[in-house]
Scaffold this active site. Structure first.
Site, mmCIF file in Angstrom:
data_model
loop_
_atom_site.group_PDB
_atom_site.id
_atom_site.type_symbol
_atom_site.label_atom_id
_atom_site.label_comp_id
_atom_site.label_asym_id
_atom_site.label_seq_id
_atom_site.Cartn_x
_atom_site.Cartn_y
_atom_site.Cartn_z
ATOM 1 N N SER A 151 46.056 45.405 40.734
ATOM 2 C CA SER A 151 44.872 45.244 41.581
ATOM 3 C C SER A 151 43.853 44.297 40.950
ATOM 4 O O SER A 151 43.237 43.476 41.639
ATOM 5 C CB SER A 151 44.229 46.604 41.865
ATOM 6 N N TYR A 152 43.690 44.390 39.647
ATOM 7 C CA TYR A 152 42.751 43.526 38.937
ATOM 8 C C TYR A 152 43.237 42.089 38.947
ATOM 9 O O TYR A 152 42.474 41.150 39.222
ATOM 10 C CB TYR A 152 42.593 44.029 37.500
ATOM 11 N N ALA A 153 44.528 41.891 38.652
ATOM 12 C CA ALA A 153 45.100 40.545 38.631
ATOM 13 C C ALA A 153 44.982 39.889 40.000
ATOM 14 O O ALA A 153 44.652 38.697 40.106
ATOM 15 C CB ALA A 153 46.555 40.610 38.197
ATOM 16 N N ALA A 154 45.256 40.644 41.055
ATOM 17 C CA ALA A 154 45.186 40.094 42.408
ATOM 18 C C ALA A 154 43.769 39.648 42.741
ATOM 19 O O ALA A 154 43.553 38.555 43.295
ATOM 20 C CB ALA A 154 45.662 41.133 43.417
ATOM 21 N N LYS A 156 41.339 38.860 40.624
ATOM 22 C CA LYS A 156 40.928 37.732 39.779
ATOM 23 C C LYS A 156 41.548 36.419 40.250
ATOM 24 O O LYS A 156 40.895 35.366 40.231
ATOM 25 C CB LYS A 156 41.296 38.001 38.319
#
Length: 249
Positions: A151-154, A156
């Site tokens: 979720s964080y990577a998406a 960012k």
């Protein structure tokens, strides 16, 4: 005083990297509006920032779209202008891919991507007047696809995408839009270090410069550069302030 007389909004500006940026910009003469939901940390950082600049401002809450226009208006009313927008705030949870839920995406996009997008839209008219600067935040989590960071990577990488679009569309207005992808010694990392000393040492050994970045001295100083006239001919770029961990091509 590379930012003398300029006005900056720093979201998540009360602690960690945000605090480092707030202090670094204040020491270069900027008026800083700290936007953060943590009132206690915000008051502490506000007092620190006020040692270097007059009339720093603390504003609570960034995640609600309806509040953002009012935040920008209050900053412009107090200081008369807006030159710099730093979208640093972001919250997420580390969860394996198969355990990631829509609630995890809602948290990450709701605290990171959407506020970044909404602040950019709300600030654009003022930044156009001042030929201002936008500094957004990317992450190695998105660039490398790190474990437990779906979720964080998406979010960012979505921030990177809209930053490039804005850099192209706003270039004729002389608004620069760039990103920082940091590794820094934040309070959260310190807690993780204490609980996972072997993993911490392994992480440090993978960084060519063999240390974490300082939130003010390394990340904050890079933000000062991107907010200053020295970066006038740079836009749409991701700056890896990570000790050499990731080398973009």
């Amino acid at each position: 005083m590379r930012l003398s007389g300029k006005v900056a909004i720093v979201t998540g500006g009360a602690s960690g990297i945000g605090r480092g940026i707030s202090l670094a910009m204040a020491k270069e003469g900027a008026h800083v509006a700290i936007v953060d939901i943590n009132e206690g940390a915000g008051e502490t950082t506000l007092a620190e920032v006020n040692q270097y600049t007059e009339g720093a401002l603390l504003i609570k809450d960034i995640s609600v779209k309806e509040n953002i226009a009012g935040i920008v208006q209050s900053v412009v009313e107090k200081f008369g202008r807006l030159d710099i927008l730093v979208n640093n705030a972001h919250a997420s949870r580390n969860v394996p891919f198969m355990e990631t839920t829509m609630e995890h995406f809602d948290l990450s996009f709701g605290t990171g991507f959407y506020p970044t997008f909404n602040f950019m839209q709300a600030c654009y008219p003022e930044l156009k007047k001042t030929e201002g600067k936008v500094i957004n935040f990317a992450s190695g989590a998105g660039l490398e696809g790190q474990h437990t960071q779906a979720s964080y990577a998406a979010a960012k990488e979505a921030i990177r995408a809209i930053s490039r679009v804005a850099a192209n569309e706003w270039g004729p207005d002389n608004i620069n839009v760039n990103l920082i992808s940091p590794i820094a010694a934040t309070p959260g990392v310190q807690t993780w270090k204490e609980n996972n000393p072997e993993m911490y040492e392994a992480m440090i050994n993978k960084i060519p410069l063999r240390r974490l970045g300082d939130p003010e001295g390394d990340i904050g100083r890079t933000a000062v550069f991107l907010a200053s006239n020295d970066s006038d001919y740079i836009t749409g770029q991701t700056f890896m302030v990570d000790g050499g961990s990731i080398k973009l091509r």
